[in-house]
Design a protein around this motif. Structure first.
Motif, PDB file in Angstrom:
ATOM      1  N   UNK A 162      14.785 -21.939 -40.106  1.00 53.77           N
ATOM      2  CA  UNK A 162      14.157 -23.235 -39.780  1.00 53.77           C
ATOM      3  C   UNK A 162      12.802 -23.071 -39.111  1.00 53.77           C
ATOM      4  N   UNK A 163      12.403 -21.826 -38.873  1.00 51.62           N
ATOM      5  CA  UNK A 163      11.163 -21.558 -38.137  1.00 51.62           C
ATOM      6  C   UNK A 163      11.198 -22.198 -36.745  1.00 51.62           C
ATOM      7  N   UNK A 164      12.352 -22.075 -36.085  1.00 51.71           N
ATOM      8  CA  UNK A 164      12.543 -22.689 -34.766  1.00 51.71           C
ATOM      9  C   UNK A 164      12.431 -21.626 -33.678  1.00 51.71           C
ATOM     10  N   UNK A 165      11.789 -22.010 -32.573  1.00 51.63           N
ATOM     11  CA  UNK A 165      11.600 -21.038 -31.479  1.00 51.63           C
ATOM     12  C   UNK A 165      12.863 -20.976 -30.633  1.00 51.63           C
ATOM     13  N   UNK A 166      13.574 -19.867 -30.740  1.00 48.39           N
ATOM     14  CA  UNK A 166      14.831 -19.682 -30.012  1.00 48.39           C
ATOM     15  C   UNK A 166      14.782 -18.343 -29.270  1.00 48.39           C
ATOM     16  N   UNK A 167      15.169 -18.429 -27.999  1.00 42.35           N
ATOM     17  CA  UNK A 167      15.372 -17.232 -27.172  1.00 42.35           C
ATOM     18  C   UNK A 167      16.889 -17.115 -27.031  1.00 42.35           C
ATOM     19  N   UNK A 168      17.453 -15.953 -27.262  1.00 43.56           N
ATOM     20  CA  UNK A 168      18.916 -15.874 -27.153  1.00 43.56           C
ATOM     21  C   UNK A 168      19.360 -14.438 -26.911  1.00 43.56           C
ATOM     22  N   UNK A 169      20.571 -14.329 -26.397  1.00 40.68           N
ATOM     23  CA  UNK A 169      21.160 -13.007 -26.206  1.00 40.68           C
ATOM     24  C   UNK A 169      22.668 -13.078 -26.194  1.00 40.68           C
ATOM     25  N   UNK A 170      23.289 -11.979 -26.599  1.00 42.91           N
ATOM     26  CA  UNK A 170      24.751 -11.885 -26.485  1.00 42.91           C
ATOM     27  C   UNK A 170      25.088 -11.687 -25.015  1.00 42.91           C
ATOM     28  N   UNK A 429      16.849 -42.444 -29.456  1.00 40.29           N
ATOM     29  CA  UNK A 429      15.427 -42.715 -29.226  1.00 40.29           C
ATOM     30  C   UNK A 429      14.526 -41.725 -29.951  1.00 40.29           C
ATOM     31  N   UNK A 430      15.119 -40.740 -30.600  1.00 38.43           N
ATOM     32  CA  UNK A 430      14.318 -39.737 -31.318  1.00 38.43           C
ATOM     33  C   UNK A 430      14.139 -40.189 -32.767  1.00 38.43           C
ATOM     34  N   UNK A 431      12.912 -40.551 -33.114  1.00 42.34           N
ATOM     35  CA  UNK A 431      12.623 -41.040 -34.465  1.00 42.34           C
ATOM     36  C   UNK A 431      12.363 -39.876 -35.421  1.00 42.34           C
ATOM     37  N   UNK A 432      11.777 -38.822 -34.921  1.00 44.67           N
ATOM     38  CA  UNK A 432      11.482 -37.667 -35.779  1.00 44.67           C
ATOM     39  C   UNK A 432      11.194 -36.451 -34.910  1.00 44.67           C
ATOM     40  N   UNK A 433      11.387 -35.289 -35.504  1.00 43.14           N
ATOM     41  CA  UNK A 433      11.086 -34.021 -34.824  1.00 43.14           C
ATOM     42  C   UNK A 433      10.350 -33.119 -35.814  1.00 43.14           C
ATOM     43  N   UNK A 434       9.352 -32.426 -35.321  1.00 45.46           N
ATOM     44  CA  UNK A 434       8.579 -31.493 -36.161  1.00 45.46           C
ATOM     45  C   UNK A 434       8.655 -30.083 -35.575  1.00 45.46           C
ATOM     46  N   UNK A 435       8.773 -29.110 -36.462  1.00 48.43           N
ATOM     47  CA  UNK A 435       8.699 -27.701 -36.064  1.00 48.43           C
ATOM     48  C   UNK A 435       7.489 -27.079 -36.749  1.00 48.43           C
ATOM     49  N   UNK A 436       6.578 -26.518 -35.983  1.00 47.75           N
ATOM     50  CA  UNK A 436       5.356 -25.919 -36.541  1.00 47.75           C
ATOM     51  C   UNK A 436       4.722 -26.864 -37.574  1.00 47.75           C
ATOM     52  N   UNK A 437       4.632 -28.125 -37.183  1.00 50.00           N
ATOM     53  CA  UNK A 437       3.955 -29.111 -38.020  1.00 50.00           C
ATOM     54  C   UNK A 437       4.757 -29.603 -39.208  1.00 50.00           C
TER      55      UNK A 437
END
Ligand code: GUN
Ligand code: ZN
Length: 446
Positions: A162-170, A429-437
């Motif tokens: 999804x080209x989403x910015x995620x920080x994560x760890x086990x 209340x969220x009408x739309x969301x964009x990731x990297x445009x």
């Protein structure tokens, strides 16, 4: 120029709406310096980044004739929300009845997390979670997996697609939990390192070294986590700190040599910039100072703290430390009870009211965007509208529900509108969301 109400997935050259973003913390800099608002604004995009931001009238003339403009007027357009603390394997733990932290972990969470040995379960939950975040206007998350490396493989694969910015760890955990959820100092280290080598820096992914908390890590494991942190000084670290009084007593028993809870993490080199400490409710002045001087962040999780009866975060004390502690605010799904960052700051407002403190709507929306970006040390990439920043954004409808629609009729200022949005708003209340445009979510009634 093509102006459209429903952009085709993939290509948008500019976003038009009431633009709102922050250039500083309104609490520190004052609203005049910190808040930027353009009533008829245009966010011009290039290769997923912001190319220009300003008045639509002036900027529209700079666009080519075939430019696609997503017209979101009269809605607000803001940088995407950032959730700096949540747990992927807890989407089916959320709303589990009647327990304080340690009971809740034992009775629900440690039972549920065992299922995440199954990659198919991890994949399904990761898909659900990222859908839910995007539906809530959240474009970045700092996420805990289960002890199984496969939980993070699944989450990272989904975020990458999804080209989403995620920080994560086990999570690293080698004691005080069911055997099926335990790693060892060695395997925790090796598995985390392998995940770093395989995933960190791919797309918009980054790894967080994640010792769950001092209760479930032996000294040997905290030492291994510290060794990993020393090998990878640029890596995030995430853990829990001082959430619940029984937890604090347990840590005092397990680490009798330590002057307080924070000193346990300090001993192993885990208190430093990009270290994220969830909760931080019952800290002493010394501990706050230790966090702030190290450049670490305290992440408040208000819906979780109320739900588990853990206590009330003291924002004023964090601000009064010298230097001030960097503070973020997060959902803590599934100790937290809402995926919505709007609901999260609504509960934060009430937590602070019980402490006799205030959070203005400008401070709250700053915290959801630039403030949380600063807490994650990602404010050079996300959290504000500035040329070169990654174009993650959320489109907000302040009249989304009957109650909001009715209340908003009497609103006269942006301050009032934002307060209605944070107190009454949620995913609706969220009408739309964009990731990297690129369009990543659009509500039916957008
Ligand atoms: N402390 C250690 N693990 C957890 C967790 O999963 N949730 C919360 N709220 N606190 C924790
Ligand atoms: Zn947590």
């Amino acid at each position: 120029m093509v102006s459209t109400k429903s952009p085709a997935p993939g290509r948008v050259d500019a976003i038009r709406g009431r633009l709102l973003w922050f250039e500083a913390d309104p609490y520190l800099a004052g609203e005049g310096e910190a808040v930027r608002y353009v009533e008829d604004g245009l966010l011009v995009l290039k290769d997923g980044r912001i190319a220009a931001v300003g008045e639509a009238g002036a900027l529209a003339t700079t666009l080519p004739a075939n430019a696609v403009i997503a017209d979101h007027r009269p809605h607000l357009v803001m940088p995407g929300f950032i959730d700096p603390h949540l747990h992927m394997p807890q989407t089916q733990v959320i709303a589990s009845y009647g327990a304080h932290l340690l009971e809740w972990l034992e009775k629900y969470t440690f039972v549920e997390e065992q299922k995440y040995a199954d990659p198919a379960i991890s994949a399904a939950a990761s898909t659900f979670l990222l859908n839910e975040l995007l539906r809530s206007g959240t474009t970045t998350g700092a996420v805990y997996g289960s002890v199984h490396p496969g939980s993070i493989e699944a989450l990272f694969a989904e975020a990458l697609s999804r080209n989403m910015r995620i920080i994560a760890g086990k999570v690293m955990m080698d004691r005080a939990a069911p055997a099926a959820l335990l790693d060892t100092p060695e395997t925790g280290y090796e598995e985390s390192k392998a995940l770093i080598e395989r995933w960190h820096g791919r797309g918009r992914l980054s790894y967080a070294i994640t010792p769950r908390f001092a209760v479930t890590s032996s000294e040997a494991q905290l030492q291994a986590a510290g060794a990993l942190a020393a090998e990878y000084p640029q890596m995030h670290i995430q853990t829990h700190l001082s959430e619940n009084t029984l937890e604090i007593e347990t840590v005092a028993r397990d680490f009798p040599w330590s002057e307080d809870y924070t000193a346990v993490y300090e001993r192993y080199g885990l208190v430093r910039p990009k270290a994220l400490f969830g909760h931080c409710i019952h800290l002493s002045e010394r501990e706050r100072k230790a966090l702030s001087q190290a450049g670490a962040s305290a992440i408040s999780c208000p819906t979780s703290n109320l739900f588990l009866g853990s206590g009330l975060f003291d924002l004023a004390a964090m601000r009064a430390a010298e230097p001030a502690v960097k503070v973020g605010v997060a959902t803590d799904i599934g100790g937290g009870t809402s995926y919505s960052m709007l609901q999260t700051v609504s509960e934060f407002y009430k937590v602070l009211a019980l402490k006799g403190q205030r959070l203005t709507p400008f401070e709250a929306f700053h915290m959801l965007t630039l403030g949380n970006a600063e807490a994650l040390c990602l404010d050079d990439r996300i959290g504000t509208f500035r040329p070169g920043m990654e174009a993650d954004c959320v489109v907000l409808d302040s009249a989304a529900t009957p109650a909001m629609h009715w209340r908003i009729k009497t609103v006269e200022t942006l301050f009032e509108e934002l307060f209605v949005l944070m107190m009454l708003g949620d995913d609706r209340a969220v009408a739309a969301t964009y990731l990297m445009g690129a369009p990543a979510y659009r509500s039916d009634n957008a």
